[in-house]
Motif scaffolding. Structure first.
Motif, PDB file in Angstrom:
ATOM      1  N   VAL A 176      74.421 -31.103  -4.259  1.00  0.00           N
ATOM      2  CA  VAL A 176      75.459 -30.081  -4.232  1.00  0.00           C
ATOM      3  C   VAL A 176      75.971 -29.920  -2.801  1.00  0.00           C
ATOM      4  O   VAL A 176      75.196 -29.935  -1.838  1.00  0.00           O
ATOM      5  N   GLU A 177      77.283 -29.782  -2.654  1.00  0.00           N
ATOM      6  CA  GLU A 177      77.855 -29.576  -1.329  1.00  0.00           C
ATOM      7  C   GLU A 177      77.331 -28.265  -0.747  1.00  0.00           C
ATOM      8  O   GLU A 177      77.311 -27.231  -1.409  1.00  0.00           O
ATOM      9  N   VAL A 178      76.888 -28.315   0.505  1.00  0.00           N
ATOM     10  CA  VAL A 178      76.298 -27.142   1.163  1.00  0.00           C
ATOM     11  C   VAL A 178      76.981 -26.909   2.503  1.00  0.00           C
ATOM     12  O   VAL A 178      77.251 -27.850   3.248  1.00  0.00           O
ATOM     13  N   GLU A 179      77.262 -25.647   2.797  1.00  0.00           N
ATOM     14  CA  GLU A 179      77.776 -25.282   4.118  1.00  0.00           C
ATOM     15  C   GLU A 179      76.908 -24.177   4.684  1.00  0.00           C
ATOM     16  O   GLU A 179      76.508 -23.250   3.968  1.00  0.00           O
ATOM     17  N   VAL A 180      76.607 -24.282   5.978  1.00  0.00           N
ATOM     18  CA  VAL A 180      75.753 -23.301   6.649  1.00  0.00           C
ATOM     19  C   VAL A 180      76.550 -22.625   7.755  1.00  0.00           C
ATOM     20  O   VAL A 180      77.198 -23.294   8.565  1.00  0.00           O
ATOM     21  N   TYR A 181      76.513 -21.301   7.786  1.00  0.00           N
ATOM     22  CA  TYR A 181      77.195 -20.529   8.835  1.00  0.00           C
ATOM     23  C   TYR A 181      76.139 -19.680   9.526  1.00  0.00           C
ATOM     24  O   TYR A 181      75.329 -19.013   8.875  1.00  0.00           O
ATOM     25  N   LEU A 243      76.802  -5.224  10.712  1.00  0.00           N
ATOM     26  CA  LEU A 243      75.874  -5.304  11.831  1.00  0.00           C
ATOM     27  C   LEU A 243      76.466  -4.855  13.158  1.00  0.00           C
ATOM     28  O   LEU A 243      75.736  -4.541  14.091  1.00  0.00           O
ATOM     29  N   GLY A 244      77.784  -4.876  13.282  1.00  0.00           N
ATOM     30  CA  GLY A 244      78.439  -4.367  14.485  1.00  0.00           C
ATOM     31  C   GLY A 244      78.181  -5.202  15.723  1.00  0.00           C
ATOM     32  O   GLY A 244      78.166  -6.432  15.677  1.00  0.00           O
ATOM     33  N   VAL A 245      77.902  -4.534  16.847  1.00  0.00           N
ATOM     34  CA  VAL A 245      77.871  -5.205  18.148  1.00  0.00           C
ATOM     35  C   VAL A 245      76.673  -6.120  18.349  1.00  0.00           C
ATOM     36  O   VAL A 245      76.647  -6.901  19.289  1.00  0.00           O
ATOM     37  N   CYS A 246      75.672  -6.043  17.472  1.00  0.00           N
ATOM     38  CA  CYS A 246      74.518  -6.910  17.685  1.00  0.00           C
ATOM     39  C   CYS A 246      74.833  -8.373  17.365  1.00  0.00           C
ATOM     40  O   CYS A 246      74.103  -9.266  17.781  1.00  0.00           O
ATOM     41  N   VAL A 247      75.933  -8.648  16.661  1.00  0.00           N
ATOM     42  CA  VAL A 247      76.365 -10.023  16.443  1.00  0.00           C
ATOM     43  C   VAL A 247      77.111 -10.488  17.689  1.00  0.00           C
ATOM     44  O   VAL A 247      78.139  -9.933  18.058  1.00  0.00           O
ATOM     45  N   VAL A 248      76.581 -11.521  18.346  1.00  0.00           N
ATOM     46  CA  VAL A 248      77.136 -11.919  19.640  1.00  0.00           C
ATOM     47  C   VAL A 248      77.708 -13.335  19.653  1.00  0.00           C
ATOM     48  O   VAL A 248      78.325 -13.744  20.642  1.00  0.00           O
ATOM     49  N   ALA A 249      77.503 -14.097  18.594  1.00  0.00           N
ATOM     50  CA  ALA A 249      78.043 -15.461  18.592  1.00  0.00           C
ATOM     51  C   ALA A 249      78.068 -16.018  17.175  1.00  0.00           C
ATOM     52  O   ALA A 249      77.244 -15.652  16.333  1.00  0.00           O
ATOM     53  N   ASP A 250      79.030 -16.899  16.937  1.00  0.00           N
ATOM     54  CA  ASP A 250      79.151 -17.611  15.671  1.00  0.00           C
ATOM     55  C   ASP A 250      78.794 -19.079  15.890  1.00  0.00           C
ATOM     56  O   ASP A 250      79.337 -19.737  16.790  1.00  0.00           O
ATOM     57  N   ASN A 251      77.900 -19.580  15.052  1.00  0.00           N
ATOM     58  CA  ASN A 251      77.550 -21.004  15.064  1.00  0.00           C
ATOM     59  C   ASN A 251      77.205 -21.516  16.461  1.00  0.00           C
ATOM     60  O   ASN A 251      77.661 -22.571  16.888  1.00  0.00           O
ATOM     61  N   SER A 252      76.415 -20.746  17.174  1.00  0.00           N
ATOM     62  CA  SER A 252      75.937 -21.141  18.490  1.00  0.00           C
ATOM     63  C   SER A 252      74.500 -20.670  18.630  1.00  0.00           C
ATOM     64  O   SER A 252      74.128 -19.634  18.068  1.00  0.00           O
ATOM     65  N   ASP A 253      73.678 -21.425  19.384  1.00  0.00           N
ATOM     66  CA  ASP A 253      72.272 -21.057  19.502  1.00  0.00           C
ATOM     67  C   ASP A 253      71.940 -20.314  20.788  1.00  0.00           C
ATOM     68  O   ASP A 253      70.777 -20.031  21.055  1.00  0.00           O
ATOM     69  N   SER A 254      72.962 -19.977  21.608  1.00  0.00           N
ATOM     70  CA  SER A 254      72.679 -19.186  22.804  1.00  0.00           C
ATOM     71  C   SER A 254      73.951 -18.556  23.341  1.00  0.00           C
ATOM     72  O   SER A 254      75.045 -19.103  23.192  1.00  0.00           O
ATOM     73  N   LEU A 255      73.783 -17.405  23.974  1.00  0.00           N
ATOM     74  CA  LEU A 255      74.913 -16.756  24.636  1.00  0.00           C
ATOM     75  C   LEU A 255      75.360 -17.544  25.854  1.00  0.00           C
ATOM     76  O   LEU A 255      76.543 -17.527  26.214  1.00  0.00           O
TER      77      LEU A 255
END
Length: 423
Positions: A176-181, A243-255
């Protein structure tokens, strides 16, 4: 399809080295929507290797075997696999030619022991190792394909990305086609995040996962099937709002990676003055190629004398407020920014521990400042009950997020959650 991993090596089993390969590959597979069911670690003993190959091959469909392909006497994976199948080891002429060419190209004489790396089980299919001398291979035993890779991390990762993951995908005709975000967060623990999201009604085929690697918690959204994938952007938006401000990045493993890209794209310069973080901010940035395009300098001004003589912090500021204070980090950030007229400057000063705290400023108290052309933003935080290394890592993450938010023209100082800000 059931996927497992066998990690080999006495040094891994005994804890002399940390098995970073196993953690890395599990995460890499998960990014492709491929879940690993089990992992086994076994030492460099021939009988144990034969037994685990025979036993696990009756339960798994694909087994990734890591390590034991070197030229020394304790590298036994090829021999063990041959014994498990009741086969002989035969020389792979193609790989022997590759070995001879590699040593000739590098102006070295090949030791006879390296010829061992060209010996494979009779029924094995060679798997190319483009960056090393250890030949990979795959072989079928019972219900499983066993896929052998060397233990050297940069060789292992290259082979997994270029050969193992494509092989896994080819084996499933009904996949099955899978996408991860992925959403990177700071300031809240796994349980807090889970409580905030548990009441969300997720579309069928979409699930949540969590990964803790402090100072971050990563939230993974798995969408399986075209219908779920189409709904993924909307679900991401809802989770971000929750979640508000605690989300700091999309699809990245570090700030650090996020800030690195922002500074390059906006062609802005940065200077850093660090005390308690001891160069961690600058080190995180210079890990990325191209950081010389924006990083003017990273100074570790640990002593008060250094703060005064190098950064221009007033001695009266230190006398009246102390090294760990908003007043001091404000002058540190302004001073380091002014040295080369950087667009931005970060400064940290704190008590990382385990000693040095007071009743007014206990261990885990950290002051952080961001100086910009339009003004300086400073705050003092408390990270109680954290190790020295974690206090430094948390301080670095907050400093990066202050800069990230400034580059996005957002409020620089926010309330993350369990990071207690001192007013």
């Amino acid at each position: 399809m059931k996927i497992e991993m066998i990690c080999t090596g006495e040094e891994v089993l005994s804890g002399q080295i940390v098995d970073t390969n196993a953690a890395w590959v599990a995460n890499a597979l998960m990014d492709h929507g491929i879940e690993m069911q089990q992992r086994v670690t076994v030492g460099d003993r021939l009988d144990d290797l034969v037994q685990v190959f025979q036993e696990r091959s009756q339960h798994a469909d694909i087994i990734l075997v890591n390590g034991g392909l070197g030229p020394t006497s304790d590298d036994l994976s090829s021999l063990a696999m041959a014994k498990a199948k009741g086969e002989s080891l035969v020389e792979c002429a193609k790989w022997r030619a590759r070995l001879e060419e590699w040593f000739t190209r590098n102006g070295r004489q090949m030791p006879p022991s390296n010829l061992k790396q060209a010996l494979l089980p009779e029924s094995a299919i060679m798997v190319d190792n483009p960056v090393g001398t250890a030949c990979g291979f795959r072989v079928k035993l019972n219900r499983a394909w066993l896929f052998f890779t060397p233990g050297v991390p940069f060789e292992f990762k290259r082979m997994v990305e270029e050969q193992f993951i494509p092989f896994v995908k080819q084996q499933s005709d009904t996949r099955v086609e899978v996408e991860v975000y992925k959403l990177l967060t700071i300031g809240s623990g796994e349980s807090v995040l889970a409580n905030q999201l548990e009441e969300l009604s997720l579309p069928e085929g979409l699930t949540l996962g969590y990964r803790s690697f402090m100072p971050y918690i990563e939230i993974k959204l798995f969408a399986r099937g075209a219908e779920s994938i189409a709904q993924l952007p909307e679900v991401v938006t809802v989770i971000k709002q929750q979640l508000g401000v605690c989300v700091v990045a999309d699809n990245s493993d570090s700030l650090a990676k996020v800030v690195h890209q922002q500074l390059l794209e906006q062609e802005c310069s940065l200077s850093v003055a660090e005390s308690c973080t001891g160069g961690m901010i600058a080190s995180n940035l210079v890990a990325f190629a191209g950081s010389s395009g924006y990083l003017h300098q990273g100074l570790v001004t640990y002593s008060n004398e250094s703060k005064i003589k190098v950064l221009g912090v007033k001695s009266t500021t230190l006398d009246e407020h102390g090294a760990v204070s908003i007043a001091t980090v404000t002058e540190m950030a302004q001073g380091v920014r002014g040295l080369l007229n950087s667009d931005y400057a970060l400064a940290t000063s704190g008590i990382a521990g385990p000693d040095g705290g007071t009743e007014q400023k206990p261990v885990g108290t950290v002051a952080i400042a961001l100086a910009t052309e339009s003004g300086t933003y400073s705050q003092m935080l408390k990270f109680p009950g954290r190790s020295r290394e974690l206090v430094r890592a948390l301080s670095t993450a907050v400093a990066f997020d202050m800069l990230r938010r400034a580059l996005l023209q957002q409020a620089v100082i926010v309330d993350y959650g369990y990071y207690h800000r001192v007013e």
